[in-house]
Design an enzyme around this catalytic site. Structure first.
Site, mmCIF file in Angstrom:
data_model
loop_
_atom_site.group_PDB
_atom_site.id
_atom_site.type_symbol
_atom_site.label_atom_id
_atom_site.label_comp_id
_atom_site.label_asym_id
_atom_site.label_seq_id
_atom_site.Cartn_x
_atom_site.Cartn_y
_atom_site.Cartn_z
ATOM 1 N N ASP A 297 -8.290 -2.295 1.953
ATOM 2 C CA ASP A 297 -8.818 -2.522 3.304
ATOM 3 C C ASP A 297 -7.846 -3.351 4.145
ATOM 4 O O ASP A 297 -7.701 -3.133 5.353
ATOM 5 C CB ASP A 297 -10.174 -3.218 3.238
ATOM 6 C CG ASP A 297 -11.295 -2.279 2.793
ATOM 7 O OD1 ASP A 297 -11.058 -1.053 2.736
ATOM 8 O OD2 ASP A 297 -12.399 -2.779 2.511
ATOM 9 N N ASP B 116 -0.428 9.348 7.329
ATOM 10 C CA ASP B 116 -1.028 9.206 6.008
ATOM 11 C C ASP B 116 -0.284 8.097 5.261
ATOM 12 O O ASP B 116 0.947 8.115 5.174
ATOM 13 C CB ASP B 116 -0.920 10.528 5.246
ATOM 14 C CG ASP B 116 -1.738 10.530 3.977
ATOM 15 O OD1 ASP B 116 -2.875 11.018 4.018
ATOM 16 O OD2 ASP B 116 -1.227 10.048 2.942
ATOM 17 N N ASN C 208 -5.047 1.070 -4.172
ATOM 18 C CA ASN C 208 -6.431 0.789 -4.555
ATOM 19 C C ASN C 208 -6.570 0.601 -6.063
ATOM 20 O O ASN C 208 -7.282 -0.303 -6.536
ATOM 21 C CB ASN C 208 -7.345 1.928 -4.093
ATOM 22 C CG ASN C 208 -7.758 1.790 -2.631
ATOM 23 O OD1 ASN C 208 -7.787 0.686 -2.090
ATOM 24 N ND2 ASN C 208 -8.066 2.899 -1.991
ATOM 25 N N GLU D 245 -7.130 6.849 4.133
ATOM 26 C CA GLU D 245 -5.797 6.501 4.628
ATOM 27 C C GLU D 245 -5.301 7.414 5.731
ATOM 28 O O GLU D 245 -4.110 7.435 6.032
ATOM 29 C CB GLU D 245 -4.805 6.509 3.461
ATOM 30 C CG GLU D 245 -4.505 7.876 2.886
ATOM 31 C CD GLU D 245 -5.449 8.326 1.806
ATOM 32 O OE1 GLU D 245 -5.025 9.115 0.941
ATOM 33 O OE2 GLU D 245 -6.624 7.896 1.826
#
Length: 359
Positions: free
Chosen positions: A236, A219, A227, A262
């Site tokens: 991305d 993770d 983000n 993620e």
């Protein structure tokens, strides 16, 4: 002698219709499958039965070689005439499969005369101008007569494997997707599944032998912050970097998955937990040293657990998720194994996993 009624099929046309029906049944049978190894087996069996072949072999090209064979699915009749399958991993110097190698290397059809009246025909399987393998047919029928059938099967197989490959992969990273993982884990936990996993990957590639299989959950730390602060394009980029580093860090035998967002999963074969921990730690340390424009350093937290013979998907995922949660709750950017944490009594009731939802 009475003439056949107008419009009634002649014996010749009836035989032709029956042959077409058998061909369509064979194509429908092998394109029914949704994973590559089952497709390979069904293709070879269908072709052998349809052509009454002495043998049919499907050679798969190794990903890192222009002509070396990674695996072969070989089909021959037994003493009762029933076709039997073998999955082989040929040695690089094995001359028995020279025609398959030559066909893949040269992208050319190979024809040979074998013992007695045996005819050998080898046709490359081409995908976007590249040979992904070759089909070899040995029968009493001259190669010129067998060629249209083998050509048709190779084209159908190439097109269908391309579709399967696309449906099994995450579009952004090219790693296997969640759907593929769920199907693979279900198959892994069936009787004999762990043994089969030790031999082949989802696409049929042979593995190094290992007595145990481990599941790791990765993770990205503070991904929402990335983000929010930099935008989804940078998010991305982080995901793409992670996927690239995963491919560079882990063995070809290890299977890599992305679920979206993620979250990532790895299936690793290893005899000892220390081997798994070392491989995951190498990856974690490698990633944290990378510096991305704008974003800077990115880290991951990792939890892993051993897959047992009698596990259910939910139980093995829960164990790996508890180890991941422990890593998140104790500083992030670290690797923890469920078995080690449990042995130390560090997984108390207060631990409430739930960072990944797969089933």
């Amino acid at each position: 002698m009475a003439e056949p009624a107008t419009g009634a099929p002649t014996p010749a046309s009836a035989a032709g219709m029956l042959a077409h029906s058998r061909l369509l049944d064979s194509v429908a049978a092998f394109t029914h499958h949704r994973d590559i190894d089952a497709l390979d087996h069904s293709l070879v069996l269908s072709l052998a039965e349809l052509a009454s072949a002495r043998s049919v072999s499907l050679g798969k090209r190794a990903a890192d070689s222009s002509h070396q064979l990674e695996s072969i699915v070989h089909c021959v009749p037994d003493e009762h005439g029933s076709y039997q399958l073998q999955v082989l991993v040929p040695a690089a110097d094995d001359t028995a499969w020279l025609a398959l190698r030559r066909c893949i290397e040269r992208l050319e059809v190979q024809t040979e005369l074998g013992d007695g009246d045996a005819h050998r025909l080898v046709v490359p399987i081409l995908c976007e101008g590249r040979a992904i393998g070759a089909l070899q047919l040995e029968s009493a029928v001259p190669s010129s007569a067998s060629r249209p059938l083998l050509d048709g099967f190779t084209r159908i197989y190439a097109n269908y494997t391309a579709l399967l490959h696309e449906s099994e992969r995450d579009k952004l990273t090219g790693l296997y997707n969640r759907r593929t993982f769920e199907r693979h884990l279900q198959r892994l936990l069936q009787p004999g599944g762990l043994t089969a996993h030790a031999r082949t990957s989802p696409d049929g590639a042979p593995r190094s032998p290992a007595s145990q299989v481990w599941l790791a959950i990765l993770d990205i730390d503070h991904f929402k912050r990335i983000n929010d602060n930099y935008g989804h394009l940078y998010g991305d980029e982080v995901i793409l970097l992670l996927a690239q580093q995963m491919r560079a860090s882990f063995r070809q035998d290890d299977v890599l998955f992305r679920f979206g967002g993620e979250e990532f999963v790895i299936l690793l074969g290893a005899n000892e937990e220390s081997t798994v921990y070392a491989a995951l730690e190498r990856f974690r340390q490698r990633l944290e040293k990378q510096v991305l424009p704008q974003v800077g350093h990115v880290t991951v937290s990792i939890g892993y657990a051993r897959i047992g013979d009698h596990d259910y998907p939910a139980t093995i995922l829960d164990r790996a998720d508890k180890a991941l949660y422990f890593a998140k709750e104790n500083g992030r950017n670290r690797t923890h194994g469920y078995e080690s944490l449990a042995a130390q009594g560090l997984l108390g009731r207060a631990t409430t996993p739930g960072s990944i939802d797969l089933f």
